[in-house]
Design a protein around this motif. Structure first.
Motif, PDB file in Angstrom:
ATOM      1  N   UNK A   1       0.806  -1.215   0.000  1.00 44.96           N
ATOM      2  CA  UNK A   1       0.000   0.000   0.000  1.00 44.96           C
ATOM      3  C   UNK A   1       0.837   1.261   0.000  1.00 44.96           C
ATOM      4  N   UNK A   2       1.900   1.269   0.769  1.00 39.50           N
ATOM      5  CA  UNK A   2       2.780   2.437   0.890  1.00 39.50           C
ATOM      6  C   UNK A   2       3.419   2.784  -0.448  1.00 39.50           C
ATOM      7  N   UNK A   3       3.780   1.747  -1.216  1.00 42.27           N
ATOM      8  CA  UNK A   3       4.465   1.959  -2.490  1.00 42.27           C
ATOM      9  C   UNK A   3       3.533   1.897  -3.694  1.00 42.27           C
ATOM     10  N   UNK A   4       2.240   1.686  -3.442  1.00 46.16           N
ATOM     11  CA  UNK A   4       1.268   1.568  -4.539  1.00 46.16           C
ATOM     12  C   UNK A   4       1.694   0.510  -5.552  1.00 46.16           C
ATOM     13  N   UNK A   5       2.127  -0.631  -5.059  1.00 48.45           N
ATOM     14  CA  UNK A   5       2.572  -1.701  -5.945  1.00 48.45           C
ATOM     15  C   UNK A   5       1.376  -2.421  -6.566  1.00 48.45           C
TER      16      UNK A   5
ATOM     17  N   UNK B   1       7.875 -15.988   4.968  1.00 48.41           N
ATOM     18  CA  UNK B   1       8.643 -15.219   5.954  1.00 48.41           C
ATOM     19  C   UNK B   1       8.397 -13.727   5.724  1.00 48.41           C
ATOM     20  N   UNK B   2       7.664 -13.130   6.636  1.00 45.99           N
ATOM     21  CA  UNK B   2       7.133 -11.789   6.414  1.00 45.99           C
ATOM     22  C   UNK B   2       8.202 -10.732   6.130  1.00 45.99           C
ATOM     23  N   UNK B   3       9.297 -10.739   6.864  1.00 43.24           N
ATOM     24  CA  UNK B   3      10.310  -9.712   6.642  1.00 43.24           C
ATOM     25  C   UNK B   3      11.051  -9.934   5.328  1.00 43.24           C
ATOM     26  N   UNK B   4      11.186 -11.191   4.902  1.00 43.33           N
ATOM     27  CA  UNK B   4      11.752 -11.461   3.575  1.00 43.33           C
ATOM     28  C   UNK B   4      10.822 -10.930   2.487  1.00 43.33           C
ATOM     29  N   UNK B   5       9.527 -11.102   2.684  1.00 43.10           N
ATOM     30  CA  UNK B   5       8.555 -10.580   1.722  1.00 43.10           C
ATOM     31  C   UNK B   5       8.608  -9.055   1.691  1.00 43.10           C
ATOM     32  N   UNK B   6       8.704  -8.436   2.860  1.00 36.61           N
ATOM     33  CA  UNK B   6       8.824  -6.977   2.934  1.00 36.61           C
ATOM     34  C   UNK B   6      10.041  -6.504   2.141  1.00 36.61           C
ATOM     35  N   UNK B   7      11.189  -7.141   2.367  1.00 36.62           N
ATOM     36  CA  UNK B   7      12.414  -6.764   1.656  1.00 36.62           C
ATOM     37  C   UNK B   7      12.246  -6.925   0.143  1.00 36.62           C
TER      38      UNK B   7
ATOM     39  N   UNK C   1      10.635  -2.850  -7.323  1.00 36.69           N
ATOM     40  CA  UNK C   1      10.517  -1.827  -8.363  1.00 36.69           C
ATOM     41  C   UNK C   1      11.772  -0.968  -8.492  1.00 36.69           C
ATOM     42  N   UNK C   2      12.837  -1.374  -7.792  1.00 34.31           N
ATOM     43  CA  UNK C   2      14.085  -0.629  -7.872  1.00 34.31           C
ATOM     44  C   UNK C   2      14.088   0.684  -7.128  1.00 34.31           C
ATOM     45  N   UNK C   3      13.035   0.931  -6.352  1.00 31.98           N
ATOM     46  CA  UNK C   3      12.905   2.191  -5.615  1.00 31.98           C
ATOM     47  C   UNK C   3      12.703   1.889  -4.143  1.00 31.98           C
ATOM     48  N   UNK C   4      13.788   1.715  -3.410  1.00 34.96           N
ATOM     49  CA  UNK C   4      13.709   1.359  -1.991  1.00 34.96           C
ATOM     50  C   UNK C   4      13.185   2.547  -1.194  1.00 34.96           C
ATOM     51  N   UNK C   5      12.109   2.326  -0.447  1.00 35.80           N
ATOM     52  CA  UNK C   5      11.487   3.418   0.309  1.00 35.80           C
ATOM     53  C   UNK C   5      11.600   3.264   1.820  1.00 35.80           C
TER      54      UNK C   5
ATOM     55  N   UNK D   1       8.655  13.392   7.550  1.00 28.90           N
ATOM     56  CA  UNK D   1       8.314  13.572   6.127  1.00 28.90           C
ATOM     57  C   UNK D   1       7.539  12.385   5.562  1.00 28.90           C
ATOM     58  N   UNK D   2       6.672  11.795   6.394  1.00 29.79           N
ATOM     59  CA  UNK D   2       5.872  10.636   5.990  1.00 29.79           C
ATOM     60  C   UNK D   2       6.725   9.463   5.515  1.00 29.79           C
ATOM     61  N   UNK D   3       7.920   9.380   6.035  1.00 34.68           N
ATOM     62  CA  UNK D   3       8.834   8.292   5.686  1.00 34.68           C
ATOM     63  C   UNK D   3       8.648   7.132   6.670  1.00 34.68           C
ATOM     64  N   UNK D   4       8.338   5.956   6.148  1.00 34.83           N
ATOM     65  CA  UNK D   4       8.199   4.779   6.997  1.00 34.83           C
ATOM     66  C   UNK D   4       9.517   4.031   7.095  1.00 34.83           C
ATOM     67  N   UNK D   5       9.685   3.293   8.199  1.00 35.03           N
ATOM     68  CA  UNK D   5      10.893   2.512   8.404  1.00 35.03           C
ATOM     69  C   UNK D   5      10.536   1.160   9.010  1.00 35.03           C
TER      70      UNK D   5
END
Length: 216
Positions: free
Chosen positions: A20-24, A61-67, A73-77, A166-170
């Motif tokens: 959702x964050x990246x509109x994938x 594995x959720x964190x692997x999926x997140x990564x 898309x080549x745009x790490x956010x 700045x609405x940046x998630x981590x």
């Protein structure tokens, strides 16, 4: 790509947050809770989330999926977290109280992974054994559990809303938000003001619904 998930699963929410964050362009399919074979046939284990990747293969594995999603898309956010150790310690402390509060409530609201009684029965039988009490008993103890959880929530005084960055998630958000989001299903649980603000902001950025309107 396609995500196979449960709406109530905090590990699934991790993956859904990134989508959702990246509109994938990802299709989301809600699996039936009792359909274990649907998970095992894809990744060899009874687990979610499951991602069908660009090459057609599956991964879990959720964190692997997140990564993977963040890189796809080549745009790490997502940025590295600042409080991951503190958050992981907090999550360990609240796990039992959290489970006793939220698990019985999933069967009191409408969720896509519980389309019929067989799915509900499977979930209740499995989770009540894990909790060591029936769902009815857990619900009857809600007042005590809510009081305990409110004390735990007060410990998250270091959490800042995305608007302050700045609405940046981590990765702090990936770990913490799914638990806070699920706790919105607990009627009578009062979040500190800064956590209410945090949860609502992350939900909006990630296009994830909260449960306030159907809280039990």
């Amino acid at each position: 790509m396609k995500l196979f998930v449960f709406e109530h699963c905090p590990f699934c929410i991790r993956a859904m947050m990134v989508a959702g964050y990246k509109n994938l362009p990802i299709d989301v399919e809600f699996l039936q809770n009792q359909d274990v074979e649907a998970r095992i046939s894809k990744v060899g284990a009874n687990m979610v989330p499951i991602l069908q990747k660009l090459d057609g293969g599956y991964m879990a594995e959720s964190l692997d999926v997140v990564d993977y999603l963040d890189l796809s898309d080549g745009n790490i956010k997502l940025k590295p977290g600042n409080h991951q150790e503190a958050i992981n310690d907090w999550l360990l402390r609240v796990t039992n109280t959290n489970n006793l509060l939220v698990m019985p409530r999933w069967l009191k609201i409408k969720l896509p992974e519980f389309p019929h009684q067989a799915a509900k029965d499977y979930f209740e039988n499995k989770k009540s054994k894990m909790l060591g009490v029936s769902f009815d008993e857990a619900l009857a103890q809600s007042e005590t559990r809510i009081e305990a959880m409110q004390s735990y929530l007060a410990q998250l005084d270091f959490v800042e809303p995305p608007s302050k960055r700045a609405d940046q998630l981590n990765y702090d958000d990936i770990l913490l938000f799914p638990i806070l989001r699920n706790l919105t299903v607990v009627k009578g649980l009062e979040f500190p003001a800064h956590l209410t603000n945090y949860t609502e902001q992350v939900a909006k950025l990630c296009k994830i619904k909260l449960f306030h309107s159907v809280a039990v």
